[in-house]
Enzyme design. Structure first.
Site, PDB file in Angstrom:
ATOM      1  N   GLY A   1       0.819  -1.218   0.000  1.00 17.47           N
ATOM      2  CA  GLY A   1       0.000   0.000   0.000  1.00 17.47           C
ATOM      3  C   GLY A   1       0.847   1.260   0.000  1.00 17.47           C
ATOM      4  O   GLY A   1       0.552   2.241  -0.688  1.00 17.47           O
TER       5      GLY A   1
ATOM      6  N   ASP B   1      -5.447   3.585   7.865  1.00 16.69           N
ATOM      7  CA  ASP B   1      -4.685   2.413   8.310  1.00 16.69           C
ATOM      8  C   ASP B   1      -4.746   2.304   9.833  1.00 16.69           C
ATOM      9  O   ASP B   1      -4.599   3.289  10.548  1.00 16.69           O
ATOM     10  CB  ASP B   1      -3.219   2.548   7.835  1.00 16.69           C
ATOM     11  CG  ASP B   1      -2.459   1.243   7.889  1.00 16.69           C
ATOM     12  OD1 ASP B   1      -2.009   0.776   6.833  1.00 16.69           O
ATOM     13  OD2 ASP B   1      -2.304   0.680   9.008  1.00 16.69           O
TER      14      ASP B   1
ATOM     15  N   ASP C   1      -9.570   1.668  11.798  1.00 12.75           N
ATOM     16  CA  ASP C   1      -9.795   0.245  11.516  1.00 12.75           C
ATOM     17  C   ASP C   1     -10.878   0.146  10.438  1.00 12.75           C
ATOM     18  O   ASP C   1     -11.875   0.875  10.504  1.00 12.75           O
ATOM     19  CB  ASP C   1     -10.276  -0.397  12.831  1.00 12.75           C
ATOM     20  CG  ASP C   1     -10.329  -1.907  12.771  1.00 12.75           C
ATOM     21  OD1 ASP C   1     -10.664  -2.468  11.712  1.00 12.75           O
ATOM     22  OD2 ASP C   1     -10.062  -2.535  13.827  1.00 12.75           O
TER      23      ASP C   1
ATOM     24  N   THR D   1      -4.876 -12.122  -3.658  1.00 11.10           N
ATOM     25  CA  THR D   1      -3.665 -12.942  -3.788  1.00 11.10           C
ATOM     26  C   THR D   1      -3.916 -14.182  -4.636  1.00 11.10           C
ATOM     27  O   THR D   1      -5.038 -14.707  -4.650  1.00 11.10           O
ATOM     28  CB  THR D   1      -3.199 -13.375  -2.378  1.00 11.10           C
ATOM     29  OG1 THR D   1      -2.210 -14.392  -2.511  1.00 11.10           O
ATOM     30  CG2 THR D   1      -4.333 -13.961  -1.547  1.00 11.10           C
ATOM     31  N   ASP D   2      -2.854 -14.681  -5.272  1.00 11.79           N
ATOM     32  CA  ASP D   2      -2.973 -15.938  -6.025  1.00 11.79           C
ATOM     33  C   ASP D   2      -3.223 -17.121  -5.098  1.00 11.79           C
ATOM     34  O   ASP D   2      -3.655 -18.183  -5.541  1.00 11.79           O
ATOM     35  CB  ASP D   2      -1.718 -16.179  -6.893  1.00 11.79           C
ATOM     36  CG  ASP D   2      -0.407 -16.237  -6.110  1.00 11.79           C
ATOM     37  OD1 ASP D   2      -0.411 -16.087  -4.869  1.00 11.79           O
ATOM     38  OD2 ASP D   2       0.645 -16.414  -6.760  1.00 11.79           O
ATOM     39  N   GLU D   3      -2.968 -16.925  -3.794  1.00 10.67           N
ATOM     40  CA  GLU D   3      -3.111 -18.049  -2.858  1.00 10.67           C
ATOM     41  C   GLU D   3      -4.559 -18.521  -2.746  1.00 10.67           C
ATOM     42  O   GLU D   3      -4.806 -19.627  -2.262  1.00 10.67           O
ATOM     43  CB  GLU D   3      -2.558 -17.670  -1.478  1.00 10.67           C
ATOM     44  CG  GLU D   3      -1.078 -17.344  -1.551  1.00 10.67           C
ATOM     45  CD  GLU D   3      -0.416 -17.179  -0.200  1.00 10.67           C
ATOM     46  OE1 GLU D   3      -0.830 -17.842   0.764  1.00 10.67           O
ATOM     47  OE2 GLU D   3       0.532 -16.383  -0.112  1.00 10.67           O
TER      48      GLU D   3
ATOM     49  N   TYR E   1      -5.203 -17.790   6.134  1.00 14.19           N
ATOM     50  CA  TYR E   1      -5.004 -16.498   5.446  1.00 14.19           C
ATOM     51  C   TYR E   1      -5.694 -16.501   4.093  1.00 14.19           C
ATOM     52  O   TYR E   1      -6.496 -15.613   3.784  1.00 14.19           O
ATOM     53  CB  TYR E   1      -3.503 -16.223   5.272  1.00 14.19           C
ATOM     54  CG  TYR E   1      -3.196 -15.182   4.208  1.00 14.19           C
ATOM     55  CD1 TYR E   1      -3.569 -13.850   4.365  1.00 14.19           C
ATOM     56  CD2 TYR E   1      -2.549 -15.553   3.016  1.00 14.19           C
ATOM     57  CE1 TYR E   1      -3.301 -12.912   3.376  1.00 14.19           C
ATOM     58  CE2 TYR E   1      -2.270 -14.615   2.027  1.00 14.19           C
ATOM     59  CZ  TYR E   1      -2.655 -13.296   2.209  1.00 14.19           C
ATOM     60  OH  TYR E   1      -2.404 -12.363   1.232  1.00 14.19           O
TER      61      TYR E   1
ATOM     62  N   LYS F   1      -8.914 -14.420   2.596  1.00 10.20           N
ATOM     63  CA  LYS F   1      -8.820 -13.563   1.400  1.00 10.20           C
ATOM     64  C   LYS F   1      -9.857 -14.001   0.361  1.00 10.20           C
ATOM     65  O   LYS F   1     -10.485 -13.167  -0.281  1.00 10.20           O
ATOM     66  CB  LYS F   1      -7.413 -13.618   0.789  1.00 10.20           C
ATOM     67  CG  LYS F   1      -6.324 -12.937   1.585  1.00 10.20           C
ATOM     68  CD  LYS F   1      -6.519 -11.443   1.779  1.00 10.20           C
ATOM     69  CE  LYS F   1      -6.336 -10.635   0.499  1.00 10.20           C
ATOM     70  NZ  LYS F   1      -6.354  -9.168   0.767  1.00 10.20           N
TER      71      LYS F   1
HETATM   72  P1  NAD Z   1       1.222  -5.588   5.113  1.00  9.28           P
HETATM   73  O1  NAD Z   1       0.975  -6.541   6.240  1.00  9.28           O
HETATM   74  O2  NAD Z   1       2.584  -5.062   4.886  1.00  9.28           O
HETATM   75  O3  NAD Z   1       0.253  -4.326   5.259  1.00  9.28           O
HETATM   76  C1  NAD Z   1      -1.070  -4.431   5.714  1.00  9.28           C
HETATM   77  C2  NAD Z   1      -1.502  -3.046   6.177  1.00  9.28           C
HETATM   78  O4  NAD Z   1      -2.888  -3.128   6.551  1.00  9.28           O
HETATM   79  C3  NAD Z   1      -0.722  -2.533   7.387  1.00  9.28           C
HETATM   80  O5  NAD Z   1      -0.352  -1.190   7.195  1.00  9.28           O
HETATM   81  C4  NAD Z   1      -1.718  -2.669   8.525  1.00  9.28           C
HETATM   82  O6  NAD Z   1      -1.521  -1.703   9.550  1.00  9.28           O
HETATM   83  C5  NAD Z   1      -3.039  -2.458   7.803  1.00  9.28           C
HETATM   84  N1  NAD Z   1      -4.190  -3.075   8.482  1.00  9.28           N
HETATM   85  C6  NAD Z   1      -4.265  -4.344   8.979  1.00  9.28           C
HETATM   86  N2  NAD Z   1      -5.465  -4.532   9.543  1.00  9.28           N
HETATM   87  C7  NAD Z   1      -6.170  -3.378   9.395  1.00  9.28           C
HETATM   88  C8  NAD Z   1      -7.470  -2.967   9.763  1.00  9.28           C
HETATM   89  N3  NAD Z   1      -8.300  -3.792  10.420  1.00  9.28           N
HETATM   90  N4  NAD Z   1      -7.886  -1.720   9.423  1.00  9.28           N
HETATM   91  C9  NAD Z   1      -7.038  -0.866   8.767  1.00  9.28           C
HETATM   92  N5  NAD Z   1      -5.787  -1.196   8.425  1.00  9.28           N
HETATM   93  C10 NAD Z   1      -5.359  -2.445   8.723  1.00  9.28           C
HETATM   94  O7  NAD Z   1       0.663  -6.333   3.818  1.00  9.28           O
HETATM   95  P2  NAD Z   1       1.115  -6.223   2.300  1.00  9.28           P
HETATM   96  O8  NAD Z   1       2.140  -7.240   2.033  1.00  9.28           O
HETATM   97  O9  NAD Z   1       1.387  -4.794   1.972  1.00  9.28           O
HETATM   98  O10 NAD Z   1      -0.215  -6.688   1.588  1.00  9.28           O
HETATM   99  C11 NAD Z   1      -1.206  -5.755   1.156  1.00  9.28           C
HETATM  100  C12 NAD Z   1      -2.338  -6.521   0.482  1.00  9.28           C
HETATM  101  O11 NAD Z   1      -1.805  -7.281  -0.611  1.00  9.28           O
HETATM  102  C13 NAD Z   1      -3.035  -7.517   1.396  1.00  9.28           C
HETATM  103  O12 NAD Z   1      -4.408  -7.446   1.142  1.00  9.28           O
HETATM  104  C14 NAD Z   1      -2.471  -8.863   0.996  1.00  9.28           C
HETATM  105  O13 NAD Z   1      -3.403  -9.902   1.204  1.00  9.28           O
HETATM  106  C15 NAD Z   1      -2.197  -8.644  -0.481  1.00  9.28           C
HETATM  107  N6  NAD Z   1      -1.133  -9.479  -1.038  1.00  9.28           N
HETATM  108  C16 NAD Z   1       0.162  -9.375  -0.583  1.00  9.28           C
HETATM  109  C17 NAD Z   1       1.157 -10.167  -1.156  1.00  9.28           C
HETATM  110  C18 NAD Z   1       2.596 -10.060  -0.744  1.00  9.28           C
HETATM  111  O14 NAD Z   1       3.455 -10.733  -1.351  1.00  9.28           O
HETATM  112  N7  NAD Z   1       2.956  -9.222   0.221  1.00  9.28           N
HETATM  113  C19 NAD Z   1       0.841 -11.088  -2.150  1.00  9.28           C
HETATM  114  C20 NAD Z   1      -0.484 -11.193  -2.557  1.00  9.28           C
HETATM  115  C21 NAD Z   1      -1.450 -10.367  -2.008  1.00  9.28           C
END
Ligand code: NAD
Length: 329
Positions: free
Chosen positions: A13, A39, A65, A129-131, A153, A157
């Site tokens: 993000g 956030d 939240d 996610t692809d998962e 997880y 999702k």
């Molecule tokens: P991250 O854990 O780094 O960031 C998640 C953010 O969401 C954090 O800033 C956290 O404070 C915030 N957050 C969590 N719960 C919250 C809530 N209840 N209300 C408001 N904010 C909240 O995750 P990321 O790696 O940046 O992933 C971002 C998105 O991409 C996710 O939806 C994840 O499922 C998806 N994704 C990530 C990957 C990867 O490789 N990192 C791969 C596929 C999909």
């Protein structure tokens, strides 16, 4: 366009916000651009990730939240679009305890969808996610593939994806879902494999490799991912799913080999640890749809992206050291 970015203080993000305000996604063409990061700042949310844009007059931050409907009703009016990253995102944590994953990923997404409809949001982009597709031995998943998630997880999702698509079908919400492969790059929380290995190896520590290391992942540089997201936001068809991949599949063993080489270490630094429960063997995305419809193609070669990432962790010890200390990694 005024965009609310949930989870904008996290890894992906914050890259989206930095790239958008840095003019890297639309060449700064949108003169009315404004970005609100919404956030909760959980353990993985970090305002330091947004330091490069903190003084930009087009940026604002709200700590909240996605389950807080009242706060969303105060913040959302005036926004055109939501880009929804907020989630609990770490598979190992979901195996240790899944309830936060259901609360944020499933319930939180529904609360956000309801708030979007109440407040006349005209576009909703859900990052997934692809998962959610499970594990595939051969071939690659298209967007038509049935969902068969295996971890808490990915199950949470998948639930959120279906809720977003149902909001489109039932309430005509103008929503799009993207599903990406494993991201890597700068500002990645050091509990995840690549930053954990880099930072451990830099400090002469050992790294844990799950099982036989034969699990295969497709690696996507975070800057390519956010370009794909912005294309889907601005040009994707409502009610559609778009896969976003990086085109670099390799086993965890091969990735470990590359990380050892990049950090000047050898296999003596690797501990083979018990495999993750229910560990998916292989992920592979077919990205024909987003390539043909929206002109997406990954631009960062894995070799270059990994070298830049290692360099970034070398130069930004002050960013990751406190995070590792706090999370006892
Ligand atoms: P991250 O854990 O780094 O960031 C998640 C953010 O969401 C954090 O800033 C956290 O404070 C915030 N957050 C969590 N719960 C919250 C809530 N209840 N209300 C408001 N904010 C909240 O995750 P990321 O790696 O940046 O992933 C971002 C998105 O991409 C996710 O939806 C994840 O499922 C998806 N994704 C990530 C990957 C990867 O490789 N990192 C791969 C596929 C999909």
């Amino acid at each position: 366009m005024k965009i609310l970015v949930t989870g904008g203080a996290g890894f992906i993000g914050s890259e989206y916000v930095r790239a958008l305000l840095g003019g890297r996604l639309d060449d700064g063409a949108d003169a009315s651009l404004q970005v609100t990061v919404y956030d909760k700042l959980t353990y993985s949310g970090n305002l330091a990730n947004l330091a490069p844009v903190a003084d930009d007059p087009r940026y604002s931050f709200v700590r909240g939240d996605i389950n807080n409907a009242e706060l969303l009703d105060l913040v959302l009016p005036g926004h055109d679009a939501i880009v929804h990253f907020a989630a609990e995102s770490h598979v190992d944590r979901s195996i240790a305890g899944a309830s936060d994953f259901v609360t944020t990923n499933v319930l939180g997404t529904q609360t956000l969808l309801d708030a979007a409809r109440r407040n006349g949001i005209t576009r909703f982009l859900h990052v997934s996610t692809d998962e959610v597709y499970g594990s595939i031995d051969e071939g690659s998943w298209t967007e038509q593939w049935p969902l068969a998630p295996n971890s808490p997880y990915s199950a949470a999702k998948a639930g959120s994806d279906l809720l977003v698509l149902s909001a489109h079908r039932t309430h005509q919400l103008d929503a799009v879902v993207t599903r990406c492969s494993n991201n890597y790059g700068h500002y990645h929380f050091p509990e995840k494999m690549i930053p954990r290995f880099i930072t451990n190896l830099m400090d002469g520590k050992h790294v844990p490799l799950f099982g036989d290391g034969g699990n295969v992942r497709d690696w996507l540089h975070v800057s390519d991912h956010v370009r794909g997201i912005h294309l889907a936001l601005t040009k994707g068809r409502a009610g559609e799913v778009y896969n976003i991949g990086g085109g670099t599949e390799m086993s965890n063993k091969e990735l470990t080999e590359r990380l050892l080489e990049a950090c000047g270490a050898d296999w003596g630094s690797v501990d083979n640890v018990e495999d993750r429960k229910g560990h998916d063997r292989r992920y592979s995305l077919d990205i024909t749809k987003i390539s043909r419809e929206l002109g997406y193609a990954p631009q960062v070669e894995f070799r270059d992206g990994l070298a830049q990432t290692v360099q970034w962790y070398r130069e930004n010890r002050a960013w990751w050291e406190p995070l590792k200390a706090k999370a006892a990694l």
